[in-house]
Design a protein around this motif. Structure first.
Motif, PDB file in Angstrom:
ATOM      1  N   LYS A  93      -3.755  -1.764   1.754  1.00  0.00           N
ATOM      2  CA  LYS A  93      -4.286  -2.932   2.455  1.00  0.00           C
ATOM      3  C   LYS A  93      -5.311  -3.679   1.617  1.00  0.00           C
ATOM      4  N   ARG A 136       0.424   4.372   0.881  1.00  0.00           N
ATOM      5  CA  ARG A 136       0.642   5.051   2.166  1.00  0.00           C
ATOM      6  C   ARG A 136       1.667   6.165   2.022  1.00  0.00           C
ATOM      7  N   GLU A 192       3.554  -0.652  -0.803  1.00  0.00           N
ATOM      8  CA  GLU A 192       3.651   0.378   0.234  1.00  0.00           C
ATOM      9  C   GLU A 192       3.469   1.786  -0.331  1.00  0.00           C
ATOM     10  N   SER A 238      -3.241   4.536   2.803  1.00  0.00           N
ATOM     11  CA  SER A 238      -3.004   3.313   3.576  1.00  0.00           C
ATOM     12  C   SER A 238      -4.044   2.241   3.266  1.00  0.00           C
TER      13      SER A 238
END
Length: 393
Positions: free
Chosen positions: A274, A135, A132, A270
């Motif tokens: 991903k 992001r 994470e 972000s």
């Protein structure tokens, strides 16, 4: 570092963001009211440059010590020292009666900016897991770009209506308030279980032995030399001298680069989570920078120049976000986050300082276009090769 109860990481990030935002806000108050400073203190454009470069020179000297201090006493404690020093600098500026006193205030504020940059990113790394972190870093990294956009616009309006001294008071009050919020709310990130009993590692040994952090720092330094030190810092001067527009129009157009940087930071952060890659975005960002450096000073139209300013702005989001995210991942352990950031900050400040100094002399001697092709293009070509050679997990 102190252990804490579970805290919402996004609350911690926002509190850290607001505290960190106060540092560049203080930085950009000088260009916001530059004409008033010139008239009041009897200086010229070189004096304004000196007031701005005080930040950069301070960062070169204190980047690595800031990382060592953060590791020793904790991120929150180091951040509070940084904010306290910023407050002292802002207060000195409020009562500055001559250029020397004003310059002294900028040195203090530069110390605060340098230390807060190291600890702020370390806090983000501590509160967010790797999957994470892109992001989170994409959001946090916008604090400098946002200050570059909003600072001059808001502070120049304050200075125009209430005098330049009010700008210093506004920044001082904001810094004090954000420091109090940070003091009350922010808690140091918990140390992961597998790192609690690790022996303290010499940061200079870590840097010396890690090839990948050197490659990353080279890319980051070149980015700051070209995009921040040259393209961003000389944007208004180039637009006015080449296309004959007004300073206010040039300032508004220059803000495009910062806006594009802020947006691209959030997007690429972000996406990198991903797609589980930092390297590909670093390579793509450097390629964009190479394209911008080839054409930005050679196009004959204002519209064409704006296009390449936008491309440079996108690069200006990709590289800071990805380099500062990848640094702790290269060194792997969260406790080493200040080490990677301190080293990157050292290269960042060297790049900005040398970029402005070297290119300014070159542009005056051989012109904008030849200087861009002779200095900026080769540097970004080197950065592209280095980025391709990097091996980031």
């Amino acid at each position: 570092m102190e252990e804490t109860k579970k805290r919402n990481p996004w609350v911690m990030l926002i509190v850290t963001y607001l505290a960190a935002f106060s540092a560049p806000l203080n930085m950009f108050k000088v260009p916001a009211v530059a004409p008033a400073l010139i008239a009041t203190f009897g200086i010229d454009a070189s004096g304004i440059g000196l007031l701005m470069s005080a930040y950069t020179l301070t960062g070169v000297v204190l980047a690595l010590p800031a990382g060592a201090i953060a590791r020793k006493i904790g991120y929150k404690q180091t951040s509070l020292i940084a904010l306290g020093i910023s407050i002292v600098g802002a207060a000195i500026g409020c009562f500055a009666s001559d250029m020397n006193m004003l310059l002294l205030s900028r040195v203090f504020e530069g110390i605060g900016l340098c230390m807060m940059g190291v600890t702020g990113i370390s806090i983000v790394v501590g509160y967010f897991p790797v999957e994470e972190r892109g992001r989170a870093m994409g959001f946090f990294a916008t604090y400098m770009a946002l200050a570059a956009c909003l600072g001059p616009l808001i502070l120049s309006a304050v200075g125009e209506n209430y005098g330049f001294k009010m700008v210093w008071y506004v920044c001082l009050v904001f810094t004090v308030l954000m420091t109090l919020v940070f003091l009350v709310v922010l808690k140091n990130p918990e140390i992961p279980e597998d790192e609690k009993n690790l022996p303290r590692i010499n940061m200079f040994k870590v840097i010396a032995e890690n090839k990948q952090i050197w490659l990353l720092a080279i890319v980051f330094t070149i980015h700051n030399f070209v995009v921040v030190g040259v393209i961003n810092n000389f944007a208004s001067t180039y637009l006015v001298s080449t296309f004959g527009i007004s300073m206010s129009q040039a300032g508004l157009l220059s803000a495009i680069t910062a806006v594009c940087a802020a947006i691209s930071m959030i997007v690429v952060g972000s996406l990198s989570d991903k797609l589980k890659t930092r390297k590909k975005f670093i390579v793509f960002g450097v390629a964009l920078g190479l394209i911008a450096s080839i054409f930005i000073y050679s196009v004959n139209s204002l519209a064409g120049c704006i296009v390449f300013m936008i491309i440079a702005g996108i690069e200006g989001g990709f590289i800071p976000c990805m380099c500062q995210t990848a640094g702790p991942e290269i060194l792997e352990k969260r406790q080493l986050a200040p080490v990677s950031q301190a080293f990157l900050s050292f290269g960042q400040n060297i790049g900005q300082f040398l970029g402005s100094a070297i290119f300014g002399i070159a542009a005056a001697s051989i012109g904008w276009t030849i200087s861009g092709w002779a200095i900026l293009v080769p540097l970004f070509a080197i950065a592209l090769v280095v980025a391709l050679l990097m091996k980031i997990k």
